[in-house]
Design a protein around this motif. Structure first.
Motif, PDB file in Angstrom:
ATOM      1  N   LEU A 144       0.707  -1.249   0.069  1.00 52.25           N
ATOM      2  CA  LEU A 144       0.165   0.066   0.035  1.00 52.25           C
ATOM      3  C   LEU A 144       1.052   1.277   0.079  1.00 52.25           C
ATOM      4  CD1 LEU A 144      -2.850  -0.873   2.295  1.00 52.25           C
ATOM      5  CD2 LEU A 144      -2.540  -1.532   0.006  1.00 52.25           C
ATOM      6  N   ALA A 145       2.140   1.184   0.643  1.00 55.48           N
ATOM      7  CA  ALA A 145       2.868   2.366   0.690  1.00 55.48           C
ATOM      8  C   ALA A 145       3.698   2.683  -0.559  1.00 55.48           C
ATOM      9  CB  ALA A 145       3.987   2.164   1.852  1.00 55.48           C
ATOM     10  N   ALA A 146       3.882   1.586  -1.361  1.00 52.65           N
ATOM     11  CA  ALA A 146       4.451   1.484  -2.940  1.00 52.65           C
ATOM     12  C   ALA A 146       3.303   2.195  -3.709  1.00 52.65           C
ATOM     13  CB  ALA A 146       4.974   0.083  -3.035  1.00 52.65           C
ATOM     14  N   LEU A 147       2.248   1.993  -3.613  1.00 55.25           N
ATOM     15  CA  LEU A 147       1.171   2.480  -4.358  1.00 55.25           C
ATOM     16  C   LEU A 147       1.253   4.063  -4.745  1.00 55.25           C
ATOM     17  CD1 LEU A 147      -1.916   0.434  -3.446  1.00 55.25           C
ATOM     18  CD2 LEU A 147      -0.227   0.163  -5.613  1.00 55.25           C
ATOM     19  N   ALA A 148       1.612   4.946  -3.717  1.00 58.93           N
ATOM     20  CA  ALA A 148       1.753   6.108  -3.952  1.00 58.93           C
ATOM     21  C   ALA A 148       2.938   6.767  -4.619  1.00 58.93           C
ATOM     22  CB  ALA A 148       1.730   6.783  -2.596  1.00 58.93           C
ATOM     23  N   GLN A 149       3.958   5.527  -4.909  1.00 62.59           N
ATOM     24  CA  GLN A 149       5.102   6.010  -5.613  1.00 62.59           C
ATOM     25  C   GLN A 149       4.798   5.759  -6.999  1.00 62.59           C
ATOM     26  OE1 GLN A 149       7.513   7.366  -4.101  1.00 62.59           O
ATOM     27  NE2 GLN A 149       6.027   7.550  -2.222  1.00 62.59           N
ATOM     28  N   VAL A 150       4.189   4.687  -7.365  1.00 62.01           N
ATOM     29  CA  VAL A 150       3.753   4.003  -8.548  1.00 62.01           C
ATOM     30  C   VAL A 150       2.550   4.219  -9.482  1.00 62.01           C
ATOM     31  CG1 VAL A 150       5.421   1.932  -8.143  1.00 62.01           C
ATOM     32  CG2 VAL A 150       3.103   1.688  -8.204  1.00 62.01           C
ATOM     33  N   LEU A 151       1.606   5.001  -8.809  1.00 60.53           N
ATOM     34  CA  LEU A 151       0.337   5.271  -9.433  1.00 60.53           C
ATOM     35  C   LEU A 151       0.219   6.847  -9.311  1.00 60.53           C
ATOM     36  CD1 LEU A 151      -2.317   3.008  -7.673  1.00 60.53           C
ATOM     37  CD2 LEU A 151      -0.913   2.681  -9.833  1.00 60.53           C
ATOM     38  N   ASP A 152      -0.065   7.274 -10.699  1.00 63.22           N
ATOM     39  CA  ASP A 152      -0.341   8.626 -10.719  1.00 63.22           C
ATOM     40  C   ASP A 152      -1.819   8.828 -10.366  1.00 63.22           C
ATOM     41  OD1 ASP A 152      -1.731   8.280 -13.084  1.00 63.22           O
ATOM     42  OD2 ASP A 152       0.073   8.934 -14.248  1.00 63.22           O
ATOM     43  N   ASP A 153      -2.341   9.979 -10.183  1.00 58.02           N
ATOM     44  CA  ASP A 153      -3.600  10.390  -9.728  1.00 58.02           C
ATOM     45  C   ASP A 153      -4.660   9.375 -10.905  1.00 58.02           C
ATOM     46  OD1 ASP A 153      -3.012  11.397  -7.603  1.00 58.02           O
ATOM     47  OD2 ASP A 153      -3.596  13.640  -8.668  1.00 58.02           O
ATOM     48  N   SER A 154      -4.337   9.724 -12.233  1.00 53.33           N
ATOM     49  CA  SER A 154      -5.291   9.110 -13.210  1.00 53.33           C
ATOM     50  C   SER A 154      -5.233   7.572 -13.170  1.00 53.33           C
ATOM     51  CB  SER A 154      -4.876   9.564 -14.460  1.00 53.33           C
ATOM     52  OG  SER A 154      -5.578   8.889 -15.650  1.00 53.33           O
ATOM     53  N   ASP A 155      -4.230   6.925 -13.015  1.00 49.10           N
ATOM     54  CA  ASP A 155      -4.053   5.339 -12.866  1.00 49.10           C
ATOM     55  C   ASP A 155      -4.884   4.938 -11.618  1.00 49.10           C
ATOM     56  OD1 ASP A 155      -2.581   4.897 -15.201  1.00 49.10           O
ATOM     57  OD2 ASP A 155      -0.612   4.885 -14.197  1.00 49.10           O
ATOM     58  N   ASP A 156      -4.493   5.820 -10.531  1.00 47.77           N
ATOM     59  CA  ASP A 156      -5.251   5.528  -9.327  1.00 47.77           C
ATOM     60  C   ASP A 156      -6.510   5.523  -9.418  1.00 47.77           C
ATOM     61  OD1 ASP A 156      -5.446   5.022  -6.690  1.00 47.77           O
ATOM     62  OD2 ASP A 156      -5.622   7.022  -6.183  1.00 47.77           O
ATOM     63  N   GLN A 157      -7.106   6.534  -9.876  1.00 52.66           N
ATOM     64  CA  GLN A 157      -8.692   6.559  -9.990  1.00 52.66           C
ATOM     65  C   GLN A 157      -9.232   5.335 -10.903  1.00 52.66           C
ATOM     66  OE1 GLN A 157     -10.630   8.453  -7.988  1.00 52.66           O
ATOM     67  NE2 GLN A 157      -8.557   9.046  -7.179  1.00 52.66           N
ATOM     68  N   ALA A 158      -8.416   5.262 -11.928  1.00 52.19           N
ATOM     69  CA  ALA A 158      -9.034   4.098 -12.883  1.00 52.19           C
ATOM     70  C   ALA A 158      -9.007   2.817 -12.506  1.00 52.19           C
ATOM     71  CB  ALA A 158      -7.936   4.023 -14.379  1.00 52.19           C
ATOM     72  N   LEU A 159      -7.825   2.310 -11.643  1.00 51.99           N
ATOM     73  CA  LEU A 159      -7.658   1.237 -10.867  1.00 51.99           C
ATOM     74  C   LEU A 159      -8.764   0.966  -9.623  1.00 51.99           C
ATOM     75  CD1 LEU A 159      -3.752   0.766 -10.725  1.00 51.99           C
ATOM     76  CD2 LEU A 159      -5.472  -0.646 -11.951  1.00 51.99           C
ATOM     77  N   ALA A 160      -8.907   2.114  -9.010  1.00 55.33           N
ATOM     78  CA  ALA A 160      -9.778   2.020  -7.897  1.00 55.33           C
ATOM     79  C   ALA A 160     -11.318   1.636  -8.419  1.00 55.33           C
ATOM     80  CB  ALA A 160      -9.815   3.345  -7.136  1.00 55.33           C
ATOM     81  N   ALA A 161     -11.713   2.412  -9.640  1.00 55.54           N
ATOM     82  CA  ALA A 161     -12.989   1.969 -10.276  1.00 55.54           C
ATOM     83  C   ALA A 161     -13.058   0.729 -10.929  1.00 55.54           C
ATOM     84  CB  ALA A 161     -13.158   3.273 -11.271  1.00 55.54           C
ATOM     85  N   LEU A 162     -11.857   0.040 -11.249  1.00 52.83           N
ATOM     86  CA  LEU A 162     -11.859  -1.007 -11.867  1.00 52.83           C
ATOM     87  C   LEU A 162     -12.261  -2.105 -10.521  1.00 52.83           C
ATOM     88  CD1 LEU A 162     -11.521  -2.928 -14.328  1.00 52.83           C
ATOM     89  CD2 LEU A 162      -9.067  -2.899 -13.604  1.00 52.83           C
ATOM     90  N   ARG A 163     -11.466  -1.773  -9.684  1.00 52.25           N
ATOM     91  CA  ARG A 163     -11.710  -2.784  -8.368  1.00 52.25           C
ATOM     92  C   ARG A 163     -12.868  -2.774  -7.975  1.00 52.25           C
ATOM     93  NH1 ARG A 163     -12.603  -1.729  -3.602  1.00 52.25           N
ATOM     94  NH2 ARG A 163     -12.227  -3.122  -1.952  1.00 52.25           N
ATOM     95  N   GLY A 164     -13.717  -1.423  -8.066  1.00 55.61           N
ATOM     96  CA  GLY A 164     -15.114  -1.494  -7.328  1.00 55.61           C
ATOM     97  C   GLY A 164     -15.961  -1.987  -8.175  1.00 55.61           C
ATOM     98  N   ALA A 165     -15.611  -2.024  -9.654  1.00 51.61           N
ATOM     99  CA  ALA A 165     -16.690  -2.760 -10.720  1.00 51.61           C
ATOM    100  C   ALA A 165     -16.479  -4.159 -10.427  1.00 51.61           C
ATOM    101  CB  ALA A 165     -16.279  -2.260 -11.942  1.00 51.61           C
ATOM    102  N   ALA A 166     -15.301  -4.621  -9.873  1.00 52.36           N
ATOM    103  CA  ALA A 166     -15.254  -6.259 -10.050  1.00 52.36           C
ATOM    104  C   ALA A 166     -16.027  -6.660  -8.656  1.00 52.36           C
ATOM    105  CB  ALA A 166     -13.824  -6.626 -10.016  1.00 52.36           C
ATOM    106  N   ARG A 167     -16.107  -5.775  -7.896  1.00 64.86           N
ATOM    107  CA  ARG A 167     -16.790  -6.305  -6.719  1.00 64.86           C
ATOM    108  C   ARG A 167     -18.491  -6.122  -6.742  1.00 64.86           C
ATOM    109  NH1 ARG A 167     -13.520  -7.595  -4.170  1.00 64.86           N
ATOM    110  NH2 ARG A 167     -11.934  -7.437  -2.493  1.00 64.86           N
ATOM    111  N   GLY A 168     -18.881  -5.464  -7.767  1.00 68.87           N
ATOM    112  CA  GLY A 168     -20.348  -5.452  -8.081  1.00 68.87           C
ATOM    113  C   GLY A 168     -20.920  -4.167  -7.235  1.00 68.87           C
TER     114      GLY A 168
END
Length: 168
Positions: A144-168
């Motif tokens: 979780l600490a590494a995510l702030a280093q490897v994700l820009d805001d756009s990637d972060d928002q896209a991945l968070a949306a993808l994770r949420g969609a997979a959960r229904g």
């Protein structure tokens, strides 16, 4: 786990997953405390059912999301060692969780549990709980600490949306 800070929406979602898993495993640990098999009343059946649900979600949705979308990014940033450790732990935990889930579902279907099956369930659950808790601690401190280093805001928002969609 106190002190959580990811700084990313994706990390926040993963943290929520971790908390859900820890809560279910903690409740299972309490249910499995007695040395003698209990009567499977409504409360115990609820804990077992929730544990089975969380185990399924953890080893399918959660692990797959990390392995597909996060591990490659983190490895590309130079943290290959951490990714190898976490992936190896997923490989160890996955079959244990699938097996324990199947045993729990069998107990729920039968509606009773004998002495030998109870002791087996306690042993297998204890081992899984220990490994899963240790794994979650590593992810909370490292992944979780590494995510702030490897994700820009756009990637972060896209991945968070993808994770949420997979959960229904």
């Amino acid at each position: 786990m106190s002190g959580f800070f990811s700084g990313t929406a994706t990390g926040s979602g993963l943290h929520d997953d971790h908390q859900s898993t820890l809560k279910a495993l903690g409740a299972l640990e309490v249910v499995l405390t007695p040395r003698k098999p209990p009567v499977l009343d409504e409360a115990i059946r609820a804990v077992l059912g929730e544990t089975a649900r969380v185990l399924e979600e953890d080893v399918t949705l959660h692990f797959a999301f990390e392995e597909t979308h996060l591990f490659p990014r983190i490895a590309a940033s130079g943290s290959c060692g951490m990714v190898e450790i976490l992936r190896s732990e997923h490989d160890d935990i996955r079959p244990m969780a699938i097996d324990l889930r199947a045993r729990i579902l069998g107990v729920l279907e039968a509606g009773v549990i004998g002495e030998a099956a109870w002791q087996d369930l306690r042993l297998r659950a204890g081992e899984l709980i220990a490994r899963e808790v240790f794994h979650i601690q590593k992810e909370e401190m490292g992944l979780l600490a590494a995510l702030a280093q490897v994700l820009d805001d756009s990637d972060d928002q896209a991945l968070a949306a993808l994770r949420g969609a997979a959960r229904g």
